[in-house]
Design an enzyme around this catalytic site. Structure first.
Site, PDB file in Angstrom:
ATOM      1  N   SER A  79      -2.997  -7.959   3.136  1.00 42.87           N
ATOM      2  CA  SER A  79      -3.268  -7.699   4.554  1.00 42.87           C
ATOM      3  C   SER A  79      -3.645  -8.996   5.262  1.00 42.87           C
ATOM      4  O   SER A  79      -3.284  -9.208   6.426  1.00 42.87           O
ATOM      5  CB  SER A  79      -4.388  -6.674   4.706  1.00 42.87           C
TER       6      SER A  79
ATOM      7  N   LYS B 105     -17.749  -6.048   8.331  1.00 46.97           N
ATOM      8  CA  LYS B 105     -16.539  -6.803   8.672  1.00 46.97           C
ATOM      9  C   LYS B 105     -16.083  -6.485  10.085  1.00 46.97           C
ATOM     10  O   LYS B 105     -16.329  -5.389  10.590  1.00 46.97           O
ATOM     11  CB  LYS B 105     -15.405  -6.429   7.717  1.00 46.97           C
TER      12      LYS B 105
ATOM     13  N   ARG C  40      -1.988  -6.355  -8.069  1.00 41.34           N
ATOM     14  CA  ARG C  40      -0.828  -7.197  -7.803  1.00 41.34           C
ATOM     15  C   ARG C  40      -0.634  -8.232  -8.895  1.00 41.34           C
ATOM     16  O   ARG C  40       0.433  -8.385  -9.449  1.00 41.34           O
ATOM     17  CB  ARG C  40      -0.983  -7.930  -6.459  1.00 41.34           C
TER      18      ARG C  40
ATOM     19  N   HIS D 218       0.839  -1.208   0.000  1.00 46.38           N
ATOM     20  CA  HIS D 218       0.000   0.000   0.000  1.00 46.38           C
ATOM     21  C   HIS D 218       0.878   1.264   0.000  1.00 46.38           C
ATOM     22  O   HIS D 218       0.607   2.212  -0.721  1.00 46.38           O
ATOM     23  CB  HIS D 218      -0.876   0.060   1.264  1.00 46.38           C
TER      24      HIS D 218
END
Ligand code: PNS
Length: 160
Positions: A129, A41, A90, A17
């Site tokens: 993450s 979440k 990515r 990030h």
């Protein structure tokens, strides 16, 4: 003034990030990194903790601001009068998900919100993450994943 938003969960912020933040801040005059306050979440770090974390990690970049939002990204972007969202890609596995979000946002915003993708530096292509959380849970080495002060906070969360 060219402005952009970099939205995400950042739970926690990783070197991947940070690399996207640094490179976007060189392209735009003002970059707002905005943390999604996702009520669906249960995050490891609260929004307040993540705001502090991001502020500390980006303090050397004067044109980077930290904020949080809830609800739709297009509504938040409109309120801020920003027309570009940044996302990092990515690998091909990110592509389908990112394309769907970008196209939905384009449709919902009637073309008012564009998504710009930056390819993640190869050095950080493996980072996520969730992987970082798993490493922290088992007290693994986080030195290649997150800044030291974040690693410390993660180990504390997992009782190490
Ligand atoms: O770091 P993440 O979890 O991959 O970030 C995803 C994020 C925050 C960019 C995305 O979930 C989002 O923008 N959510 C806000 C809700 C929204 O606008 N949804 C419409 C697009 S499907």
């Amino acid at each position: 003034m060219r402005k952009a938003i970099y939205p995400g969960s950042f739970d926690p912020l990783t070197y991947g990030h940070l690399d996207i933040i640094k490179r976007s801040a060189e392209i735009f005059d003002e970059l707002t990194v905005s943390i999604l306050d996702n009520k669906m979440k249960t995050p490891l770090f609260s929004v307040e903790e993540r705001v502090k974390m991001l502020e500390e990690a980006t303090k050397e970049y004067p044109n980077v601001k930290i904020d949080s939002f809830s609800g739709l990204l297009i509504d938040y972007a409109k309120k801020k009068d920003v027309h570009v969202a940044i996302r990092g890609l990515r690998a091909i596995t990110d592509f389908e998900y990112e394309l769907q979000i970008a196209q939905t946002n384009q449709l919902l915003s009637h073309g008012e919100l564009e998504t710009m993708f930056l390819t993640t530096n190869l050095e950080y292509a493996y980072l996520s993450s969730s992987a970082v959380k798993e490493i922290a849970m088992f007290h693994g080495d986080l030195s290649m994943c997150v800044p030291e002060f974040i690693a410390k906070q993660m180990y504390e969360k997992y009782g190490h």
